[in-house]
Design an enzyme around this catalytic site. Structure first.
Site, short mmCIF file in Angstrom:
data_model
loop_
_atom_site.label_atom_id
_atom_site.label_comp_id
_atom_site.label_asym_id
_atom_site.label_seq_id
_atom_site.Cartn_x
_atom_site.Cartn_y
_atom_site.Cartn_z
N ASP A 67 9.09 55.21 50.96
CA ASP A 67 9.60 54.60 49.73
C ASP A 67 9.16 55.35 48.47
OD1 ASP A 67 6.94 53.92 49.97
OD2 ASP A 67 7.29 51.79 50.27
N ASN A 136 2.37 40.05 51.36
CA ASN A 136 3.50 39.15 51.61
C ASN A 136 4.28 39.55 52.86
OD1 ASN A 136 4.75 41.45 50.80
ND2 ASN A 136 5.86 40.55 49.08
N HIS A 138 5.39 42.65 53.51
CA HIS A 138 6.36 43.73 53.37
C HIS A 138 5.93 44.98 54.12
CE1 HIS A 138 4.47 45.29 49.34
NE2 HIS A 138 4.17 46.14 50.28
N GLU A 143 10.91 43.74 51.14
CA GLU A 143 10.27 42.51 50.66
C GLU A 143 10.83 41.28 51.39
OE1 GLU A 143 7.74 42.76 48.93
OE2 GLU A 143 7.97 43.72 47.00
C1 GLP Z 1 2.76 49.44 48.93
C2 GLP Z 1 3.57 50.34 49.85
C3 GLP Z 1 3.49 49.88 51.29
C4 GLP Z 1 2.05 49.59 51.67
C5 GLP Z 1 1.51 48.49 50.79
C6 GLP Z 1 0.11 48.06 51.14
O1 GLP Z 1 3.46 48.33 48.48
N1 GLP Z 1 4.94 50.41 49.48
O2 GLP Z 1 4.04 50.88 52.13
O3 GLP Z 1 1.97 49.21 53.02
O4 GLP Z 1 1.53 49.00 49.46
O5 GLP Z 1 -0.82 48.82 50.44
P1 GLP Z 1 -2.38 48.82 50.70
O6 GLP Z 1 -2.57 49.63 51.95
O7 GLP Z 1 -2.94 49.50 49.49
O8 GLP Z 1 -2.81 47.42 50.83
#
Ligand code: GLP
Length: 243
Positions: A67, A136, A138, A143
């Protein structure tokens, strides 16, 4: 589903890096689906160490990231382009032409999404998809919603995601409100999926892996994947769906 309990974040990172290492060794031109967020950073650091010791060669490896935020230029300090360059691509011998992320600045977002899906198809899909998980549920930026979106698409970020990701920005107002994300199809069509989650994700991980499969918890679709490896520092137990 293969469940791996890591002792701590360092252990999680080393175990994840080992799987990535094996994948690249076994198939040097592997297509990796790479993820951002803080969770995979330690695994990338282990890969960089192994590259510096001469144990790993990324020259043929291809990467399609999950993304990118909309509206951030590639060289913005908070773009995922910058994140990947700083945490992995510029630190090893990945060929820049083999590293792909969606272009969140594209004037025609619809065309950009179609091209991204076409690109992944032209590679024959993803060999190993790395995923983190949002609070959440995702994955990528898929989402919670009323239905799963199959292809790469533009998504308006959930308020919780904006709050969670605000820590990387100077203020919550600076977090982009939308992003381009690969959809559920290219994630689920990956030959293997590696889901990484720290202890702070235990509750959502339980829901995702042992609750109903629902687009309200996007990661729950991973229960249907035949080759899912979950590495977590949390204690997660439940009835694993047979596959
Ligand atoms: C972002 C990314 C996700 C990732 C998420 C969790 O939103 N788009 O791909 O899994 O963060 O991040 P973290 O590993 O910092 O909790």
């Amino acid at each position: 589903m293969i469940f791996v309990k890591a002792n701590d974040y360092d252990d999680l990172s080393r175990k994840a890096a080992d799987l990535l290492y094996d994948q690249i060794l076994f198939k040097p031109d592997s297509v990796l689906g790479l993820a951002t967020g803080s969770t995979p950073v330690g695994a990338y650091q282990y890969l960089v160490q192994r590259y510096r010791r001469g144990e790993l060669d990324f020259s043929q490896t291809r990467s399609v990231n999950l993304d990118e935020y909309c509206g951030l230029p590639e060289d913005d300090p908070n773009s995922y382009h910058t994140f990947m360059r700083q945490n992995l691509f510029d630190l090893v011998n990945f060929c820049p032409k083999n590293c792909w992320l969606p272009n969140g600045m594209a004037a025609d977002k619809g065309a950009e999404c179609k091209n991204y899906d076409r690109l992944i198809r032209s590679f024959g899909g993803i060999d190993l998809q790395v995923l983190g998980i949002g609070q959440n549920g995702h994955i990528g930026f898929n989402e919670p919603a009323d239905c799963f979106t199959m292809g790469t698409h533009e998504v308006f970020l959930d308020q919780q995601t904006i709050r969670d990701n605000a820590r990387f920005f100077s203020s919550p107002q600076m977090v982009p409100i939308s992003a381009l994300t690969t959809g559920i199809r290219s994630i689920l069509q990956a030959k293997k999926i590696l889901l990484l989650a720290g202890e702070e994700k235990t509750e959502i991980l339980k829901k995702a892996l042992f609750g109903p499969v629902t687009p309200r918890v996007p990661a729950s679709i991973l229960q249907l994947h035949p080759h899912l490896v979950v590495i977590t520092t949390g204690t997660v137990t439940g009835n694993v769906r047979g596959n």
